[in-house]
Scaffold this active site. Structure first.
Site, PDB file in Angstrom:
ATOM      1  N   PRO A  88       0.829  -1.208   0.000  1.00 37.34           N
ATOM      2  CA  PRO A  88       0.000   0.000   0.000  1.00 37.34           C
ATOM      3  C   PRO A  88       0.864   1.258   0.000  1.00 37.34           C
ATOM      4  O   PRO A  88       0.417   2.340  -0.341  1.00 37.34           O
ATOM      5  CB  PRO A  88      -0.800  -0.111   1.301  1.00 37.34           C
ATOM      6  CG  PRO A  88      -0.549  -1.467   1.846  1.00 37.34           C
ATOM      7  CD  PRO A  88       0.641  -2.045   1.161  1.00 37.34           C
ATOM      8  N   GLU A 115       2.647  -7.176   8.207  1.00 31.90           N
ATOM      9  CA  GLU A 115       3.019  -5.762   8.087  1.00 31.90           C
ATOM     10  C   GLU A 115       4.029  -5.553   6.959  1.00 31.90           C
ATOM     11  O   GLU A 115       4.604  -4.474   6.829  1.00 31.90           O
ATOM     12  CB  GLU A 115       3.605  -5.280   9.423  1.00 31.90           C
ATOM     13  CG  GLU A 115       2.622  -5.311  10.579  1.00 31.90           C
ATOM     14  CD  GLU A 115       1.362  -4.526  10.263  1.00 31.90           C
ATOM     15  OE1 GLU A 115       0.260  -5.096  10.440  1.00 31.90           O
ATOM     16  OE2 GLU A 115       1.474  -3.373   9.830  1.00 31.90           O
ATOM     17  N   ARG A 158      -1.959  -9.103 -20.770  1.00 27.31           N
ATOM     18  CA  ARG A 158      -2.882  -8.829 -21.889  1.00 27.31           C
ATOM     19  C   ARG A 158      -2.222  -7.941 -22.948  1.00 27.31           C
ATOM     20  O   ARG A 158      -2.702  -7.832 -24.079  1.00 27.31           O
ATOM     21  CB  ARG A 158      -4.168  -8.185 -21.401  1.00 27.31           C
ATOM     22  CG  ARG A 158      -4.016  -6.783 -20.852  1.00 27.31           C
ATOM     23  CD  ARG A 158      -5.314  -6.268 -20.279  1.00 27.31           C
ATOM     24  NE  ARG A 158      -6.291  -5.949 -21.291  1.00 27.31           N
ATOM     25  CZ  ARG A 158      -6.331  -4.782 -21.956  1.00 27.31           C
ATOM     26  NH1 ARG A 158      -5.436  -3.849 -21.705  1.00 27.31           N
ATOM     27  NH2 ARG A 158      -7.264  -4.539 -22.850  1.00 27.31           N
ATOM     28  N   ASP A 173      -8.097   0.710 -25.525  1.00 28.77           N
ATOM     29  CA  ASP A 173      -8.899   0.612 -24.298  1.00 28.77           C
ATOM     30  C   ASP A 173      -8.666   1.854 -23.420  1.00 28.77           C
ATOM     31  O   ASP A 173      -7.921   2.748 -23.780  1.00 28.77           O
ATOM     32  CB  ASP A 173      -8.596  -0.680 -23.552  1.00 28.77           C
ATOM     33  CG  ASP A 173      -7.138  -0.775 -23.114  1.00 28.77           C
ATOM     34  OD1 ASP A 173      -6.744  -1.833 -22.632  1.00 28.77           O
ATOM     35  OD2 ASP A 173      -6.421   0.226 -23.265  1.00 28.77           O
TER      36      ASP A 173
HETATM   37  N1  LIG Z   1      -3.122  -2.423  -1.622  1.00 28.63           N
HETATM   38  C1  LIG Z   1      -2.294  -3.350  -1.035  1.00 28.63           C
HETATM   39  N2  LIG Z   1      -2.442  -3.855   0.193  1.00 28.63           N
HETATM   40  C2  LIG Z   1      -1.460  -4.764   0.530  1.00 28.63           C
HETATM   41  C3  LIG Z   1      -1.332  -5.417   1.748  1.00 28.63           C
HETATM   42  C4  LIG Z   1      -0.278  -6.275   1.924  1.00 28.63           C
HETATM   43 BR1  LIG Z   1      -0.096  -7.179   3.590  1.00 28.63          BR
HETATM   44  C5  LIG Z   1       0.644  -6.541   0.922  1.00 28.63           C
HETATM   45  C6  LIG Z   1       0.522  -5.901  -0.280  1.00 28.63           C
HETATM   46  C7  LIG Z   1      -0.531  -5.008  -0.471  1.00 28.63           C
HETATM   47  S1  LIG Z   1      -0.941  -4.048  -1.853  1.00 28.63           S
END
Ligand SMILES: Nc1nc2cc(Br)ccc2s1
Length: 243
Positions: A88, A115, A158, A173
């Site tokens: 994230p 984590e 793709r 697209d």
């Molecule tokens: N949006 C994302 N959330 C996460 C959570 C974890 Br735990 C690992 C990778 C990702 S990519």
């Protein structure tokens, strides 16, 4: 292209064997190998995580296990490989990213859980001359990287030659011209008293192209004004600006 995925839940990646991607693998257009990270543990519990230094909630994935896994999957030495770590906290993964990665010979995806992965794993990979991309598929938090890998592998695969039946699909697209794609219609001409726009049923290709461009501009302005702002100055002509 060869794609390797390292994960503690290999079955999460089974969808990559289905449908369009599965057929592309069968046709040899790309290779996909999924590896169980626990293969590189040496304790009876096959531990892949431990408590975070500095305290705090959750667990961190152990560097030793990841280090041995990547040593095997991504050996040292000059190689055209890219290590992708979904997180994230990563840079946004976009269609531009997908297009760039579609030219790579190898992509290795490291699926973090908990984590995340001990930072030293990424530092070590970079020190070994490996390109490491920490990327996010959106501003929300998943439980692990596997679903993000499914998204990214499909977006990249793709674009590979021969994967899509009609190469124009990828060329036309959403995002291909910086805009969202407009609405689509198929038969019947009227459904539940809703008619297909007349222009699409006529044979005037210039008028159809104009109508589609206008709908794409309207939709982009309404849903993603940021994409309009990001267009190069000469991207919109006078007709576009009149929409
Ligand atoms: N949006 C994302 N959330 C996460 C959570 C974890 Br735990 C690992 C990778 C990702 S990519």
């Amino acid at each position: 292209m060869r794609i390797d995925v390292v994960t503690i839940f290999p079955a999460y990646l089974d969808p990559l064997r289905e449908a369009l991607l599965g057929r592309a693998v069968e046709r040899g257009l790309l290779e996909i190998a999924v590896h169980d990270l626990r293969r590189w543990t040496h304790d009876v519990h096959q531990a892949v995580d431990d408590a975070p230094y500095g305290g705090g909630p959750g667990m961190v994935m152990r560097p030793q296990v990841w280090g041995e896994a990547l040593d095997e999957v991504l050996p040292a030495g000059p190689q055209p490989a890219r290590l992708v770590v979904p997180t994230p906290a990563g840079r946004p993964f976009t269609q531009t990213t997908a297009r760039a990665w579609a030219d790579e010979q190898r992509l290795v995806f490291a699926c973090g859980r908990y984590e995340g992965i001990d930072e030293r794993v990424l530092l070590d990979a970079r020190a070994r001359g490996i390109e490491v991309d920490e990327v996010s598929i959106g501003d929300y938090v998943l439980v692990g990287g596997e679903v993000a890998v499914l998204v990214m592998v499909e977006a990249v695969a793709r674009l590979l030659p021969g994967v899509l039946g009609n190469p124009r699909s990828a060329a036309e697209d959403s995002f291909s011209d910086g805009l969202l794609e407009g609405p689509s219609y198929t038969r019947p001409e009227t459904w539940r008293e809703l008619a297909v726009p007349d222009v699409l049923r006529g044979g005037n290709h210039a008028a159809i192209a104009r109508w589609r461009r206008d709908r794409a501009l309207e939709r982009t302005r309404d849903r993603r004004p940021d994409l309009l702002d990001a267009l190069p100055p000469d991207a919109l002509d006078a007709a576009d600006r009149a929409v």
